[in-house]
Motif scaffolding. Structure first.
Motif, PDB file in Angstrom:
ATOM      1  N   MET A   1       0.784  -1.313  -0.031  1.00 14.37           N
ATOM      2  CA  MET A   1      -0.162  -0.242   0.408  1.00 14.37           C
ATOM      3  C   MET A   1       0.703   1.199  -0.391  1.00 14.37           C
ATOM      4  O   MET A   1       0.038   2.298  -1.190  1.00 14.37           O
ATOM      5  N   PHE A   2       1.982   1.495   0.751  1.00 10.70           N
ATOM      6  CA  PHE A   2       2.839   1.967   0.774  1.00 10.70           C
ATOM      7  C   PHE A   2       3.780   2.802  -0.724  1.00 10.70           C
ATOM      8  O   PHE A   2       3.270   4.121  -0.991  1.00 10.70           O
ATOM      9  N   ILE A   3       4.012   1.611  -1.199  1.00  6.89           N
ATOM     10  CA  ILE A   3       4.867   1.211  -2.078  1.00  6.89           C
ATOM     11  C   ILE A   3       3.753   2.275  -3.881  1.00  6.89           C
ATOM     12  O   ILE A   3       4.347   2.987  -4.261  1.00  6.89           O
ATOM     13  N   ILE A   4       2.558   1.473  -3.527  1.00  7.17           N
ATOM     14  CA  ILE A   4       1.262   2.621  -4.368  1.00  7.17           C
ATOM     15  C   ILE A   4       1.551   3.949  -4.176  1.00  7.17           C
ATOM     16  O   ILE A   4       1.297   4.814  -4.813  1.00  7.17           O
ATOM     17  N   HIS A   5       1.168   4.355  -3.297  1.00  7.19           N
ATOM     18  CA  HIS A   5       0.837   5.633  -2.061  1.00  7.19           C
ATOM     19  C   HIS A   5       2.535   6.390  -3.079  1.00  7.19           C
ATOM     20  O   HIS A   5       1.994   7.343  -3.489  1.00  7.19           O
ATOM     21  N   MET A   6       2.896   6.108  -2.681  1.00  3.68           N
ATOM     22  CA  MET A   6       4.109   6.802  -2.809  1.00  3.68           C
ATOM     23  C   MET A   6       4.932   6.601  -5.616  1.00  3.68           C
ATOM     24  O   MET A   6       4.749   7.499  -5.901  1.00  3.68           O
ATOM     25  N   VAL A   7       4.317   6.104  -5.675  1.00  6.07           N
ATOM     26  CA  VAL A   7       4.739   5.611  -6.827  1.00  6.07           C
ATOM     27  C   VAL A   7       3.231   6.511  -8.010  1.00  6.07           C
ATOM     28  O   VAL A   7       4.064   7.658  -8.677  1.00  6.07           O
ATOM     29  N   ASP A   8       2.351   6.527  -6.706  1.00  5.67           N
ATOM     30  CA  ASP A   8       1.479   7.846  -7.132  1.00  5.67           C
ATOM     31  C   ASP A   8       1.511   9.257  -7.066  1.00  5.67           C
ATOM     32  O   ASP A   8       1.466   9.813  -8.195  1.00  5.67           O
ATOM     33  N   SER A   9       2.115   9.305  -5.874  1.00  5.69           N
ATOM     34  CA  SER A   9       2.884  10.552  -5.491  1.00  5.69           C
ATOM     35  C   SER A   9       3.691  11.129  -6.519  1.00  5.69           C
ATOM     36  O   SER A   9       3.742  11.890  -6.724  1.00  5.69           O
ATOM     37  N   THR A  10       4.857  10.071  -6.678  1.00  7.19           N
ATOM     38  CA  THR A  10       5.508  10.800  -7.942  1.00  7.19           C
ATOM     39  C   THR A  10       5.188  10.485  -9.021  1.00  7.19           C
ATOM     40  O   THR A  10       6.074  11.822  -9.341  1.00  7.19           O
ATOM     41  N   ILE A  11       4.604  10.002  -9.490  1.00  3.99           N
ATOM     42  CA  ILE A  11       3.919   9.825 -11.106  1.00  3.99           C
ATOM     43  C   ILE A  11       3.472  11.664 -10.756  1.00  3.99           C
ATOM     44  O   ILE A  11       2.928  12.194 -12.084  1.00  3.99           O
ATOM     45  N   LYS A  12       2.131  11.715 -10.099  1.00  6.01           N
ATOM     46  CA  LYS A  12       1.248  13.134  -9.619  1.00  6.01           C
ATOM     47  C   LYS A  12       2.613  14.438 -10.107  1.00  6.01           C
ATOM     48  O   LYS A  12       2.452  15.437 -11.108  1.00  6.01           O
ATOM     49  N   LYS A  13       3.289  14.058  -9.136  1.00 11.09           N
ATOM     50  CA  LYS A  13       4.772  15.153  -8.862  1.00 11.09           C
ATOM     51  C   LYS A  13       5.234  15.825 -10.471  1.00 11.09           C
ATOM     52  O   LYS A  13       5.888  16.824 -10.941  1.00 11.09           O
ATOM     53  N   ILE A  14       5.803  14.351 -11.100  1.00 13.28           N
ATOM     54  CA  ILE A  14       6.437  14.308 -12.389  1.00 13.28           C
ATOM     55  C   ILE A  14       5.273  15.357 -13.385  1.00 13.28           C
ATOM     56  O   ILE A  14       6.046  16.222 -14.106  1.00 13.28           O
ATOM     57  N   LYS A  15       3.368  14.927 -13.153  1.00 11.89           N
ATOM     58  CA  LYS A  15       2.854  15.559 -13.699  1.00 11.89           C
ATOM     59  C   LYS A  15       3.485  17.028 -13.866  1.00 11.89           C
ATOM     60  O   LYS A  15       2.799  17.539 -15.243  1.00 11.89           O
ATOM     61  N   SER A  16       2.729  17.214 -12.399  1.00 12.69           N
ATOM     62  CA  SER A  16       3.500  18.646 -12.776  1.00 12.69           C
ATOM     63  C   SER A  16       4.259  19.663 -13.026  1.00 12.69           C
ATOM     64  O   SER A  16       4.190  20.412 -12.721  1.00 12.69           O
ATOM     65  N   HIS A  17       4.865  18.991 -12.661  1.00 19.83           N
ATOM     66  CA  HIS A  17       6.414  19.383 -13.585  1.00 19.83           C
ATOM     67  C   HIS A  17       6.668  19.211 -14.383  1.00 19.83           C
ATOM     68  O   HIS A  17       8.129  19.875 -14.898  1.00 19.83           O
ATOM     69  N   ALA A  18       6.332  18.014 -15.551  1.00 21.31           N
ATOM     70  CA  ALA A  18       7.020  18.585 -16.525  1.00 21.31           C
ATOM     71  C   ALA A  18       7.533  19.091 -17.798  1.00 21.31           C
ATOM     72  O   ALA A  18       7.669  19.472 -18.078  1.00 21.31           O
ATOM     73  N   ALA A  19       6.159  20.166 -18.051  1.00 21.74           N
ATOM     74  CA  ALA A  19       6.291  21.173 -18.679  1.00 21.74           C
ATOM     75  C   ALA A  19       7.167  22.316 -18.287  1.00 21.74           C
ATOM     76  O   ALA A  19       7.735  22.496 -19.210  1.00 21.74           O
ATOM     77  N   ASN A  20       7.886  22.100 -17.261  1.00 25.66           N
ATOM     78  CA  ASN A  20       7.879  23.217 -16.448  1.00 25.66           C
ATOM     79  C   ASN A  20       9.378  22.441 -16.768  1.00 25.66           C
ATOM     80  O   ASN A  20      10.830  23.364 -17.275  1.00 25.66           O
ATOM     81  N   LEU A  21       9.776  21.450 -16.659  1.00 31.64           N
ATOM     82  CA  LEU A  21      11.358  20.330 -16.853  1.00 31.64           C
ATOM     83  C   LEU A  21      11.690  20.524 -18.531  1.00 31.64           C
ATOM     84  O   LEU A  21      12.839  21.132 -18.925  1.00 31.64           O
ATOM     85  N   ILE A  22      10.070  20.918 -19.627  1.00 30.74           N
ATOM     86  CA  ILE A  22      10.456  20.530 -21.191  1.00 30.74           C
ATOM     87  C   ILE A  22      10.811  22.447 -21.426  1.00 30.74           C
ATOM     88  O   ILE A  22      12.505  22.168 -22.236  1.00 30.74           O
ATOM     89  N   THR A  23      10.083  23.342 -20.582  1.00 28.41           N
ATOM     90  CA  THR A  23      10.618  24.419 -20.937  1.00 28.41           C
ATOM     91  C   THR A  23      12.210  25.372 -20.296  1.00 28.41           C
ATOM     92  O   THR A  23      13.146  25.615 -20.947  1.00 28.41           O
TER      93      THR A  23
END
Length: 179
Positions: free
Chosen positions: A1-23
Motif C-alpha cells: 500500500m505504501f509503495i503504491i501511494h509513493m509511486v502514485d505521488s511520484t507520478i503526480k509530481k512528474i506530471k505537475s512539473h513536466a512542462a516546466n522541465l521541458i521549458t
C-alpha cells in the motif's frame, strides 16, 4: 500500500512539473547555443537552437494535456524563449555576419533582442485569444537561425534587411492565427 501511494505521488509530481522541465531544457539548449557561439562552434549553436525550438513546441502541449497551465509556466516559457530565440540566434548571426558591419551590426543585433523581449512581454500581459499579435519570437528566431544555411547563397547585406524586418514583424500589430 505504501509503495503504491509513493509511486502514485511520484507520478503526480512528474506530471505537475513536466512542462516546466521541458521549458528549462529549452532554456538550457538556448544557453548551450550561446556558449557554442562564443566558442565558434556555429554548427552546434544552430543545432541547439533547433532542439530548443522542438522542445518549445511541446512544453505548452504537455501543460495542457496534464492540465498544469500556470502563470509561472507562462513566465518561465518567456524567459526560455528570449534566451533560445532572442539572444542565441542574434549572437550567432552577429558573430557569423553582422560583426562585419561594426556599430550598425551591434545596433541591429540589440534591436532584434529588444523587440523580441517586447513581443514576449506584450504576449504575457495580453488576454489569451486564438491569435498571435506580431510574429512570435520562436518563429523569428528559428527563421533567423535557418538563415545561417543561406550565408553562402545570399550576400552579407541581406542580413541588414533581415534583422530589422524580423524585429519590426515581432512588434507590429499583425495578427496571426495560432496553429
Amino acid at each position: 500500500m505504501f509503495i503504491i501511494h509513493m509511486v502514485d505521488s511520484t507520478i503526480k509530481k512528474i506530471k505537475s512539473h513536466a512542462a516546466n522541465l521541458i521549458t528549462l531544457c529549452n532554456l538550457s539548449f538556448g544557453g548551450a547555443s550561446i556558449m557554442a557561439t562564443i566558442n565558434e562552434a556555429y554548427s552546434y549553436s544552430v543545432l541547439f537552437i533547433f532542439i530548443a525550438a522542438f522542445l518549445d513546441r511541446y512544453d505548452g502541449k504537455v501543460a495542457r494535456k496534464f492540465n498544469q497551465e500556470s502563470e509561472l509556466g507562462k513566465q518561465l516559457d518567456s524567459m526560455g524563449d528570449i534566451i533560445s530565440f532572442g539572444v542565441a540566434p542574434a549572437l550567432l548571426m552577429y558573430e557569423c555576419i553582422l560583426h562585419e558591419f561594426g556599430m550598425i551590426g551591434i545596433i541591429f543585433t540589440i534591436l532584434y533582442m529588444a523587440c523580441g523581449a517586447f513581443r514576449l512581454a506584450r504576449f504575457n500581459v495580453s488576454e489569451a485569444t486564438g491569435y498571435f499579435i506580431g510574429l512570435p519570437i520562436t518563429a523569428a528566431g528559428t527563421f533567423l537561425t535557418f538563415s545561417y544555411f543561406l550565408i553562402p547563397v545570399v550576400g552579407q547585406q541581406f542580413y541588414l534587411f533581415l534583422f530589422p524586418l524580423l524585429s519590426i514583424l515581432m512588434v507590429c500589430t499583425l495578427t496571426l492565427k495560432k496553429v
